[in-house]
Write a protein that holds these residues in place. Structure first.
Motif, PDB file in Angstrom:
ATOM      1  N   PHE A 349       1.138  25.671 -16.345  1.00 32.45           N
ATOM      2  CA  PHE A 349       1.000  24.275 -15.934  1.00 32.45           C
ATOM      3  C   PHE A 349       2.350  23.621 -15.622  1.00 32.45           C
ATOM      4  O   PHE A 349       2.541  23.013 -14.563  1.00 32.45           O
ATOM      5  N   VAL A 350       3.283  23.696 -16.589  1.00 32.72           N
ATOM      6  CA  VAL A 350       4.530  22.922 -16.454  1.00 32.72           C
ATOM      7  C   VAL A 350       5.796  23.705 -16.762  1.00 32.72           C
ATOM      8  O   VAL A 350       6.898  23.224 -16.506  1.00 32.72           O
ATOM      9  N   GLY A 351       5.680  24.880 -17.369  1.00 33.19           N
ATOM     10  CA  GLY A 351       6.871  25.637 -17.716  1.00 33.19           C
ATOM     11  C   GLY A 351       6.884  26.038 -19.172  1.00 33.19           C
ATOM     12  O   GLY A 351       6.268  25.379 -20.015  1.00 33.19           O
ATOM     13  N   PRO A 352       7.607  27.101 -19.510  1.00 32.92           N
ATOM     14  CA  PRO A 352       7.557  27.669 -20.866  1.00 32.92           C
ATOM     15  C   PRO A 352       8.239  26.836 -21.946  1.00 32.92           C
ATOM     16  O   PRO A 352       8.019  27.068 -23.125  1.00 32.92           O
ATOM     17  N   LYS A 353       9.085  25.882 -21.565  1.00 35.53           N
ATOM     18  CA  LYS A 353       9.844  25.130 -22.563  1.00 35.53           C
ATOM     19  C   LYS A 353       9.184  23.806 -22.963  1.00 35.53           C
ATOM     20  O   LYS A 353       9.708  23.087 -23.803  1.00 35.53           O
ATOM     21  N   GLU A 354       8.056  23.474 -22.348  1.00 35.27           N
ATOM     22  CA  GLU A 354       7.404  22.201 -22.625  1.00 35.27           C
ATOM     23  C   GLU A 354       6.486  22.303 -23.845  1.00 35.27           C
ATOM     24  O   GLU A 354       6.181  23.390 -24.331  1.00 35.27           O
ATOM     25  N   ALA A 355       6.085  21.120 -24.343  1.00 30.28           N
ATOM     26  CA  ALA A 355       5.166  21.072 -25.487  1.00 30.28           C
ATOM     27  C   ALA A 355       3.811  21.665 -25.102  1.00 30.28           C
ATOM     28  O   ALA A 355       3.446  21.741 -23.921  1.00 30.28           O
ATOM     29  N   ASP A 356       3.047  22.078 -26.116  1.00 25.86           N
ATOM     30  CA  ASP A 356       1.779  22.764 -25.896  1.00 25.86           C
ATOM     31  C   ASP A 356       0.819  21.970 -25.004  1.00 25.86           C
ATOM     32  O   ASP A 356       0.572  20.777 -25.242  1.00 25.86           O
ATOM     33  N   ILE A 357       0.261  22.635 -24.012  1.00 27.65           N
ATOM     34  CA  ILE A 357      -0.839  22.091 -23.219  1.00 27.65           C
ATOM     35  C   ILE A 357      -1.949  23.129 -23.252  1.00 27.65           C
ATOM     36  O   ILE A 357      -1.869  24.157 -22.580  1.00 27.65           O
ATOM     37  N   PRO A 358      -2.989  22.922 -24.046  1.00 29.95           N
ATOM     38  CA  PRO A 358      -4.056  23.918 -24.190  1.00 29.95           C
ATOM     39  C   PRO A 358      -4.929  24.006 -22.941  1.00 29.95           C
ATOM     40  O   PRO A 358      -4.818  23.179 -22.031  1.00 29.95           O
ATOM     41  N   PRO A 359      -5.821  24.985 -22.898  1.00 35.38           N
ATOM     42  CA  PRO A 359      -6.669  25.162 -21.707  1.00 35.38           C
ATOM     43  C   PRO A 359      -7.791  24.153 -21.577  1.00 35.38           C
ATOM     44  O   PRO A 359      -8.451  24.109 -20.538  1.00 35.38           O
ATOM     45  N   GLY A 360      -8.021  23.341 -22.604  1.00 35.03           N
ATOM     46  CA  GLY A 360      -9.143  22.410 -22.568  1.00 35.03           C
ATOM     47  C   GLY A 360     -10.435  23.094 -22.982  1.00 35.03           C
ATOM     48  O   GLY A 360     -10.585  24.317 -22.885  1.00 35.03           O
ATOM     49  N   LEU A 361     -11.398  22.304 -23.443  1.00 35.70           N
ATOM     50  CA  LEU A 361     -12.657  22.860 -23.943  1.00 35.70           C
ATOM     51  C   LEU A 361     -13.373  23.673 -22.871  1.00 35.70           C
ATOM     52  O   LEU A 361     -13.739  24.830 -23.085  1.00 35.70           O
ATOM     53  N   PHE A 362     -13.571  23.082 -21.709  1.00 41.88           N
ATOM     54  CA  PHE A 362     -14.334  23.762 -20.658  1.00 41.88           C
ATOM     55  C   PHE A 362     -13.493  24.827 -19.970  1.00 41.88           C
ATOM     56  O   PHE A 362     -14.029  25.805 -19.452  1.00 41.88           O
ATOM     57  N   GLY A 363     -12.179  24.654 -19.978  1.00 45.56           N
ATOM     58  CA  GLY A 363     -11.297  25.691 -19.470  1.00 45.56           C
ATOM     59  C   GLY A 363     -11.344  26.937 -20.328  1.00 45.56           C
ATOM     60  O   GLY A 363     -11.357  28.072 -19.814  1.00 45.56           O
ATOM     61  N   GLN A 364     -11.389  26.753 -21.660  1.00 45.02           N
ATOM     62  CA  GLN A 364     -11.484  27.905 -22.562  1.00 45.02           C
ATOM     63  C   GLN A 364     -12.826  28.615 -22.388  1.00 45.02           C
ATOM     64  O   GLN A 364     -12.898  29.853 -22.417  1.00 45.02           O
TER      65      GLN A 364
END
Length: 453
Positions: A349-364
């Motif tokens: 999504f934004v790069g390896p050094k950023e804070a966690d961004i999960p896949p989301g409920l429906f994305g998972q």
């Protein structure tokens, strides 16, 4: 894209209207239950936000000027197929959850029949107060360990939460900060602890101050709103009338927190330019707020649009649990396990050094089983809710017991916000579970209850 957005808008609006009618009929006939709490959370995070997201995109929101790299990346990559997949998942998951919940309740006999004896959940008041005081003192220690005074410490705590590299992170301050939410959740039981358990505590003003203090230590825009929601859930489960103005007031506070809360926190951390409002159109403002409130929907749109990998078949949930037991509780990462799915999606999504961004409920769901995901997840979710409701019905449904179940149900619904168990099997939630086992006890009243409420 416009046609897909319109179809998605009609579908989500339709399922929302139908579900509101069905849930109102259930509530009118038997009052609130476990599914009611789930439905309120689901509506806030997964039903209302996509309606406003689709409307704003239809009326001209660009998505590229939202002052958020992740949002801009998602909305610049969307195609109609991605929108329809997430909308399909939103609708099917709710329907599958509803029917599997109903099946479990019928199978377990959760009907209104007389039973010879019932139990009560009771909070041990002295231990509970002691632990909350420990939470307040640990919060004060954390502030003083970061700064020379409480005010300076709070400014640095905001930077600490934002992963500022200038603030040193170690095992002690990282875990103390994580546990602020644990003690906040524990304190939420306080207003409902009374001798008979059927009335709000006479010391509720003191508890209100304690809850506000702990919510501020969480340094989160959502902490106050979450605290208010759990308290309202407790009232609902205890068959108390909750006036509409309470919901409306909490909604206004929540929207304000999402819209300007982050700017205020940055300003308090001595970022003088944080209160300067970015120039955005009204559709972009609506898109920004709805994307933030429904962050799980935004993450899911991003996952379907940008993440391409073989089916996961739920293995990430197993990894989340394995990471915590036994070494993860002590803060040691298991080197044998593969990289967390949350870090994989963040890198995309934004790069390896950023804070966690999960896949989301429906994305998972999509990563695990694609089109079958919402059905499989819905079955699991409804069965889990049905089991919790079956347990809840074994207890007298007073305010004290209801506040405990409201907290348990909220924790059960945490994956709705991320789709990942990383944030459910976290240190703060695991410690909360152990503390609740010590603070809460089961007692058998001397009198017999004649029927379920």
């Amino acid at each position: 894209m416009q046609s897909a957005l319109f179809i998605a808008l009609v579908a989500v609006s339709g399922i929302f209207i139908i579900s509101i009618i069905v849930e109102w009929m259930r509530y009118r006939d038997g009052g609130a239950d476990s599914f009611t709490i789930f439905y309120i959370i689901y509506s806030i995070q997964c039903l209302l936000p996509p309606i406003f997201i689709y409307i704003s995109l239809l009326v001209g929101a660009k998505g590229g000027g939202l002052d958020n790299i992740f949002f801009s990346r998602v909305y610049s990559s969307l195609v109609g197929y991605d929108v329809l997949v997430v909308t399909y998942s939103i609708c099917l998951f709710l329907v599958a959850s509803y029917f599997s919940y109903g099946w479990v309740c019928r199978h377990k006999g959760n009907n209104r029949v007389a039973r010879p004896a019932r139990l009560r959940l009771v909070v041990r008041p002295r231990l509970h107060i002691f632990l909350v005081v420990v939470g307040l003192l640990s919060g004060l220690y954390l502030l003083h360990s970061l700064g020379s005074s409480v005010i300076d410490g709070y400014k640095l705590l905001i930077q600490f939460r934002n992963l500022d590299e200038a603030i040193e992170r170690n095992f002690v301050n990282a875990n103390l900060f994580s546990l602020t939410q644990t003690f906040l959740f524990l304190a939420l039981l306080g207003p409902f602890v009374s001798r008979k358990g059927d009335k709000v505590s006479s010391h509720w003003p003191v508890w209100l101050l304690v809850i506000v203090a702990l919510a501020l230590l969480c340094v989160s825009r959502r902490s106050m709103v979450i605290a208010g929601l759990i308290c309202l859930f407790a009232l609902l489960l205890a068959k108390q009338k909750v006036k509409f103005r309470y919901w409306l007031g909490l909604a206004c506070i929540g929207l304000a927190a999402v819209f300007i809360g982050k700017n205020i926190l940055h300003y308090l951390s001595e970022d003088s330019g944080a209160l300067v409002r970015p120039e955005r159109s009204i559709p972009d403002d609506i898109l920004y707020v709805s994307s933030d409130v429904g962050i799980t929907v935004t993450e899911s749109l991003g996952t379907v649009a940008l993440v391409d990998m073989p089916l996961r078949f739920g293995v990430d949930h197993a990894y989340s649990i394995m990471r915590r037991f036994p070494t993860g509780i002590l803060g040691w990462e298991n080197p044998v396990l593969p990289e967390r799915i949350v870090r994989v999606t963040t890198s995309i999504f934004v790069g390896p050094k950023e804070a966690d961004i999960p896949p989301g409920l429906f994305g998972q769901m999509w990563l695990d089983f694609q089109f079958a995901g919402p059905f499989i997840y819905g079955l699991y979710w409804g069965i889990g809710l049905g089991v919790l409701e079956h347990i809840r019905k074994r207890f007298i449904l007073d305010l004290q017991s209801s506040s405990i179940f409201a907290l348990v149900l909220f924790v059960y619904c945490l994956p709705l916000n991320t789709g990942s168990l990383d944030f459910t099997f976290s240190v703060d939630i695991i410690v909360l579970a152990f503390l609740l086992l010590g603070v809460v006890k089961i007692v058998r009243p001397k009198h017999r209850a004649v029927a379920f409420e």
